[in-house]
Design an enzyme around this catalytic site. Structure first.
Site, PDB file in Angstrom:
ATOM      1  N   ALA A 135       0.821  -1.217   0.000  1.00  0.00           N
ATOM      2  CA  ALA A 135       0.000   0.000   0.000  1.00  0.00           C
ATOM      3  C   ALA A 135       0.856   1.269   0.000  1.00  0.00           C
ATOM      4  CB  ALA A 135      -0.940  -0.017   1.201  1.00  0.00           C
ATOM      5  N   HIS A 136       0.190   2.400  -0.040  1.00  0.00           N
ATOM      6  CA  HIS A 136       0.846   3.705  -0.109  1.00  0.00           C
ATOM      7  C   HIS A 136       1.773   3.965   1.079  1.00  0.00           C
ATOM      8  CE1 HIS A 136      -3.317   5.182   1.459  1.00  0.00           C
ATOM      9  NE2 HIS A 136      -2.730   4.437   2.336  1.00  0.00           N
ATOM     10  N   ASN A 137       2.899   4.580   0.769  1.00  0.00           N
ATOM     11  CA  ASN A 137       3.844   5.056   1.787  1.00  0.00           C
ATOM     12  C   ASN A 137       4.536   3.949   2.579  1.00  0.00           C
ATOM     13  OD1 ASN A 137       1.747   7.438   1.473  1.00  0.00           O
ATOM     14  ND2 ASN A 137       3.661   8.319   2.233  1.00  0.00           N
TER      15      ASN A 137
END
Lengths: 383, 383, 383
Positions: free
Chosen positions: C274-276
């Site tokens: 997922a993001h980051n």
């Protein structure tokens, strides 16, 4: 895009607190508290109104417990004290906050809703990219009787089959395939290599990210004369307005009628939605969730990452299902469940807690047994 | 396609019971009991011979328990009484049943096998689509020494590498890539954007849905001189006749020899099958299952949704694994297992049941302790 | 490629033990002990230095327990006696071993590191394929201001957007899309239909297999004015040198900054990141793992198949997480965890073991209760 802190405050409708020299500093991006530089604005989301993650990629409000991150009093949420300490160490040029923080050297942009202001700030500083394409790429293969609205775009190598309709300002990415009779509404974005089979309907303002598959034939077989025989899937898929879907998802078509994704529902990556599923409005379906055939989900349902639903069950409005849960039966509206098989969340946590105490319970059982032995021995002695 | 109820009965070889005017009604589709209209035929599957779902998308016969839906006496199956009540409220123009239902106003098509009749009816009323394409799209890139049989089709932008062979009447979708030396048999359908790497063999009558990947290099590394070094994968993938596979699946090639999917096995969406796995004939592999390297599955194995198998284990003929189970050791033929780590199904359910009774057990333990205390106190008093 | 046993021994730097006639036999492939023919070399990995699988597709060293295969003294590892028995029955023309085996009729190639020798042998006998392509396919759509290095290749129908850079000897497969400003280093291989969104950076010697998606927008929403509003993702993805990634994976871009995959990390199929997320160096991420937003993984972390990590947690260096585990909190370096919710591995196994003893514990509790009743009755009689 560059704005001074003061200009950004105006843009966000924020109350600005800070040294006037500092407020003339140029800001060109949003950054995390730890890593933001002096030309970046950072933010502190309000712990009292915090959207929190729940498993592979998903977000929801005010949840708590395993995979539901505690938002207010939980051990995993930073306390105000720690937040402020981190903020004071941050090199960010300014900070967006919900309440004024005393003793902070950098400019503060005080807003009513940090989440909304963050979205706005990210939009202000979004990377500069070419304008969205328009028109049909010469390498796309578009059927003569397909209708591509003005302002719509069809990317390189995309295949648009007979009687397909693509609405105004919609963008069909390179390598996409849109099957016979399918319809895509206005302002949609289908990223590269998305495949939409025949007889599917996609509403307006829908986003489907790369490599997702819409309208594949579901997994329905009958065992006849010694072999699994496919049940034909005559139905389609209906994706309503404002649905946003991640990459590499699969939405199967219905045997009859439609598999339906309700308006405003958001779906993460690698999600499997089987034939004849009906999902309500405004649901959040996190990464790698699997929803079996003919399930019905109400509105505002939240499924955390890697959840699995058995087929033919009903999940009421506003139900929240914790990460990796396996739901084998229908769940009434508003419930929160956890575990595999899933049970009511508090009960599930109590059971998990007691399970961890099993070594102690076994020890207690042995001690009781010894005490009984002693009592029995004493009794026998007397008799 | 439209047929009168009477014509449909003839087509299905069904005994027709009903008012003769009603039997002249036009039928043009199959519909669910709740939503079918007067020009649709609905059906009631025989509860005694019902194929039931088991997790994200999968089907199997006569299973029961969590994720194995009870088919006969389970609480989740509609009783005949409720089925008939729903049928009487249905607006469907006719119904396919296994036994005559008394007091039902609409025409009944009585058949021996409702599942088979349903498949036939769905075929009769299948949506009208263009005939399957033939020939090589001019935008496809086909190697000069590839052999594309007559009647086969290669879609727009597909890439067919050196020495590839595509059998008669097979359809390679747009954007597919078939790697060097790979062979696809007769009557196959590879939907858009499927990627088949080099040296893979696909039998006859195989379906692979969009965005699936066949023959990727498996996840095999040795840690040498401080880094993970890839073990080369010299082998291939062999997919036998009548295998059907969903969208966005991954079948890794073997290190040596072949990863094998046995004839007639059906695979749902987003399934991961690792290097050197050998799957028998007629298996059902539901959505999001992961099978680790070098596993051997017998014939007729059923893996429900989101199941994971550890590597190098053997799953005997006819084994059924419940949804989300994690199987860490070999399972003998015919067993049913559940849970993570998976154990024999009845034992697994017993344990789950007792786990739920833990709060009560803890209470009982406390009460026993108090009673012992009293006895001890009484004893001490006497001494 | 064909070599005599003697030539192969020389190539592998192996000590050769065997009959000189046998050592002139031609070898053309590596095969498994059970299936290798007389022109194939087989091998026995050293049980003391054995890389073992851990869930859908993954490998790691010296792990044990469910989904962590016991390598040395575990029941699932073949004992030397059984290995040798199997070897003696093998039809292989020669065998690579770490220690000389007495009484074995076939030639033995004795090496220090069987895994390294196996890699070398597989490379020697790798299938003969066409040389990697070079240059830009005429059907690819390459922006005028993109920079494609000499010796790089761009496949049929690929789309290379503005200001993209592709390094020397890198191969972009057919149907790939590389978004605006993204950079791919030297000696990379992106297989067919991989999609890389804008502003992503891919280092040198990176492999991304077919149908994977890099840089999709993450699953981040805020609930504002009654609807889920997407948080813009202004960041990108940074994939460092020597990362290898399977098919149909999804790596989301960051909201700000970058989602980072550290150098030398290997990722299996159908993995969601997922993001980051920030992943360290040399990690192994097995099939169908899901890593939620903003997780930080140290170096050398091993996640077995189908593991899920909750968002915003930190996984220390060298942590190993057992298959299907659900990790809801940070894990200190070097720990091994298992279960969902995950706990320290030994504790988890103890709990699992005790849970299985619950039926016995319930029985014991009943027996204790009866003994107490008797004691109480005796006491009452006396009083």
């Amino acid at each position: 895009m560059k704005l001074t802190v003061a200009q950004l405050a105006e843009r966000l409708g924020a109350e600005l607190v800070g040294d006037s020299a500092e407020c003339r500093r140029q800001i060109s991006a949003v950054g995390a508290v730890e890593s933001a530089g002096e030309n970046e604005v950072t933010f502190v989301t309000d712990p009292k109104r915090n959207y929190v993650h729940l498993g592979p990629g998903s977000l929801s409000e005010q949840s708590d417990g395993p995979f539901f991150k505690k938002s207010e009093n939980g051990a995993r949420t930073l306390t105000d004290v720690r937040r402020i300490a981190r903020l004071k160490q941050s090199h960010a040029g300014a900070v967006i906050v919900a309440r004024r923080i005393e003793g902070l050297a950098k400019p503060q942009l005080i807003v009513k809703d940090v989440n909304a202001a963050l979205i706005e700030a990210l939009n202000v500083f979004r990377p500069e990219l070419k304008a969205a394409p328009e028109g049909i790429d010469p390498t796309a293969k578009v059927a003569a009787n397909a209708k591509i609205a003005s302002g719509a775009a069809v990317g390189a190598g995309a295949v648009i089959d007979d009687r397909v309709e693509i609405g105004e300002s919609s963008i069909i990415g390179s390598g996409c395939k849109i099957g016979e009779n399918s319809k895509v509404g206005r302002n949609c974005r289908l990223d590269s290599n998305v495949v939409v089979y025949h007889n599917c309907t996609i509403g307006n303002n829908v986003v489907i990210q790369a490599n997702s598959t819409i309208g594949s034939t579901g997994f329905g077989y009958s065992f006849i004369d010694g072999a699994h025989r496919l049940v034909p899937h005559n139905g389609g898929v209906s994706i309503e307005d404002f649905v946003e879907m991640g990459a590499n998802c699969c939405i199967d078509r219905a045997k009859f009628g439609n598999t339906i994704i309700g308006a405003g529902t958001k779906i993460d990556n690698l999600v499997q939605i089987a034939h004849n599923v009906v999902i309500g409005k405004g649901c959040l379906i996190a990464g790698q969730v699997g929803i079996s055939g003919s399930c019905k989900l109400g509105d505002g349902v939240v499924l955390a990452g890697q959840v699995g639903l058995a087929d033919n069950i009903e999940i009421g409005d506003g139900v929240m299902v914790g990460a990796q849960a396996g739901v084998s039966h229908s769940i009434a509206a508003g419930q929160r469940v956890f575990g595999s098989p899933a049970t009511e969340r508090k009960e599930a946590f109590q059971i998990i807690g007691l399970t961890k105490r099993l070594p102690k319970l076994v020890k207690q059982l042995k001690q009781l047994s010894k005490r009984i032995e002693k009592l029995e021995a004493a009794k026998d002695n007397k008799e």
